[in-house]
Design an enzyme around this catalytic site. Structure first.
Site, PDB file in Angstrom:
ATOM      1  N   LYS A 107       0.810  -1.218   0.000  1.00  0.00           N
ATOM      2  CA  LYS A 107       0.000   0.000   0.000  1.00  0.00           C
ATOM      3  C   LYS A 107       0.845   1.271   0.000  1.00  0.00           C
ATOM      4  CE  LYS A 107      -4.292  -1.846   1.848  1.00  0.00           C
ATOM      5  NZ  LYS A 107      -3.953  -3.246   2.174  1.00  0.00           N
TER       6      LYS A 107
HETATM    7  C1  LIG Z   1      -4.625  -4.390   1.620  1.00  0.00           C
HETATM    8  C2  LIG Z   1      -3.906  -5.691   1.617  1.00  0.00           C
HETATM    9  C3  LIG Z   1      -4.293  -6.773   0.785  1.00  0.00           C
HETATM   10  C4  LIG Z   1      -5.529  -6.715  -0.080  1.00  0.00           C
HETATM   11  O1  LIG Z   1      -5.369  -5.878  -1.195  1.00  0.00           O
HETATM   12  P1  LIG Z   1      -6.670  -5.399  -2.030  1.00  0.00           P
HETATM   13  O2  LIG Z   1      -6.142  -4.443  -3.021  1.00  0.00           O
HETATM   14  O3  LIG Z   1      -7.571  -4.765  -1.025  1.00  0.00           O
HETATM   15  O4  LIG Z   1      -7.265  -6.617  -2.633  1.00  0.00           O
HETATM   16  C5  LIG Z   1      -3.519  -7.932   0.780  1.00  0.00           C
HETATM   17  N1  LIG Z   1      -2.437  -8.039   1.574  1.00  0.00           N
HETATM   18  C6  LIG Z   1      -2.038  -7.045   2.392  1.00  0.00           C
HETATM   19  C7  LIG Z   1      -0.852  -7.256   3.242  1.00  0.00           C
HETATM   20  C8  LIG Z   1      -2.744  -5.837   2.440  1.00  0.00           C
HETATM   21  O5  LIG Z   1      -2.346  -4.855   3.278  1.00  0.00           O
END
Ligand SMILES: *Cc1c(COP(=O)(O)O)cnc(C)c1O
Length: 425
Positions: A107
């Site tokens: 993210k």
């Molecule tokens: C947010 C997140 C996900 C999921 O990603 P999406 O784009 O919401 O499908 C998977 N793994 C981790 C570690 C995350 O922080």
């Protein structure tokens, strides 16, 4: 590039407006008016480009003339100023590590890109823009770091007190002076309610310019294409890979499918889900029925009604591609997730976090049916972020050195009084 609202295609806005609004009216999502594809001559040079050139080329068509070239180049450079390596675990299994950013999860990429775009769009205003976020853990850290020290932007984060890990709380609290995080005496839902109430407050709206750093914002969604391109730059095989994506809100995988539609060679995508299995069930029987959200050890994927799934449907409907051709989805229990972590650690001396483990389990299953397939799994978080889960497993020890005693925690009540005290200044 123009963006339209999926719910109402006649509602069309610029890149800047889509970024500033976050959500389209009526809780809808913005979607690019065109899918820019790369020319054959661009692909000839694909492997020669450095990461920053590549990132600029990937993002530029979505921004258009709204950010000058030199500034957009700086934005993408500071967005990915960390490595995104592709690692090989076996002859058929590869991992792309997306966790080398400051908060150790993918993210970071979207949060950093968005913060820099906002800062540019606010360059001529003397009032800072306030970004208001409620977090259950991972998003808040990425947003806090992504916006830390960014001029013209102030960040206010609400997180549930005692419900984020010490590691996550450190990430929320140890940042620059333009980021303020508050521990709310309540749940994540209370935090979200407070954010909603603040946005609905007319008086506050007149005082402050406010926006949210919600994950559906196109400035967080679109840059997630970058690491699919960067991974494929490191791919040395003739055959296109299958890509397995640990999925919750489906933003990450939707960005992968977008990259594929722009010409990136990918054989197939797998949405790897935990027990929150709305999409796997939908692909099975065609009925989209969101159940109550189930808490799991891969908690960033605890989403039962994924907002970005509609973006995948929009992408495919444009090209008239049947969903099953490009995407499969499967759900894995916590028990299977734990088994996968142990197995990968035993076989390859490689420790993965629970989210990545779900992705690996799905890739392995797919290979049972298609033995010739080589797959890439997106490692979405560093295992240390989930040390509590991992240290309960036999034969695994990972040392989380983050200090339990946090001195600068500020606690506020989960009420109107709480958010007013923070936001009315
Ligand atoms: C947010 C997140 C996900 C999921 O990603 P999406 O784009 O919401 O499908 C998977 N793994 C981790 C570690 C995350 O922080």
């Amino acid at each position: 590039m123009k963006y339209y609202s999926i719910a109402d295609p006649s509602h069309v806005v610029s890149f800047e407006q889509a970024v500033m609004n976050g959500q389209a009216p009526g809780r809808s999502l913005y979607f690019p008016a065109a899918i820019p594809v790369f020319t054959p001559s661009w692909w000839l040079d694909f492997h020669k480009k450095n990461a920053h050139e590549l990132a600029y080329d990937v993002m530029q068509p979505f921004v258009g003339e709204e950010i000058p070239e030199q500034i957009l180049r700086e934005i993408v450079q500071t967005t990915i100023d960390f490595p995104i390596p592709l690692k090989q675990l076996s002859d058929k299994l590869f991992i792309v590590e997306l966790f080398h950013g400051p908060t150790l999860a993918f993210k970071d990429v979207g949060a950093r890109f968005m913060s820099r775009c906002l800062s540019y769009f606010r360059r001529n205003s003397d009032k800072p823009i306030t970004v208001l976020v409620a977090t259950s853990g991972d998003t808040g850290g990425a947003v806090a770091h992504g916006f830390s020290g960014v001029p013209g932007v102030e960040v206010v984060i609400f997180y549930p007190k005692g419900k984020v890990s010490p590691f996550q709380e450190h990430q929320l609290l140890t940042t620059a002076s333009n980021v303020r995080a508050y521990a709310v005496e309540g749940s994540f839902d209370d935090c979200q309610q407070m954010v909603k109430a603040a946005f609905a407050d007319q008086q506050l709206q007149q005082q402050k310019v406010m926006t949210s750093a919600n994950s559906i914002n196109i400035a967080r969604w679109l840059p997630q294409q970058l690491y699919y391109f960067l991974a494929m730059q490191q791919w040395q095989y003739q055959d296109a890979p299958v890509i397995s994506v640990p999925s919750g809100n489906f933003g990450n995988i939707a960005a992968g499918i977008l990259a594929h539609q722009r010409g990136l060679p990918v054989e197939h995508f797998i949405a790897a889900c935990n027990s929150n299995d709305t999409v796997p069930r939908y692909l099975e029987d065609g009925v989209y029925q969101a159940n109550q959200t189930i808490p799991t050890i891969s908690n960033a994927m605890d989403v039962s009604d994924p907002s970005n799934f509609i973006r995948i449907l929009s992408l495919l409907s444009r090209k008239d591609i049947p969903l099953a051709q490009i995407l499969s989805a499967k759900s894995y229990s916590d028990e299977l997730t734990r088994e996968t972590i142990i197995q990968i650690n035993d076989e390859h001396q490689y420790l993965v976090d629970p989210h990545t483990a779900v992705g690996i389990a799905a890739a392995k299953d797919y290979q049972l049916a298609k033995q010739e397939a080589k797959s890439i799994v997106l490692a979405t978080a560093h295992p240390i972020k989930f040390s509590t889960v991992l240290n309960e497993l036999p034969g695994i020890m990972i040392n989380d050195t983050s200090d339990e005693t946090i001195l600068n925690r500020i606690v506020i009540p989960a009420s109107e009084e709480g958010w007013k005290q923070v936001l009315y200044t």
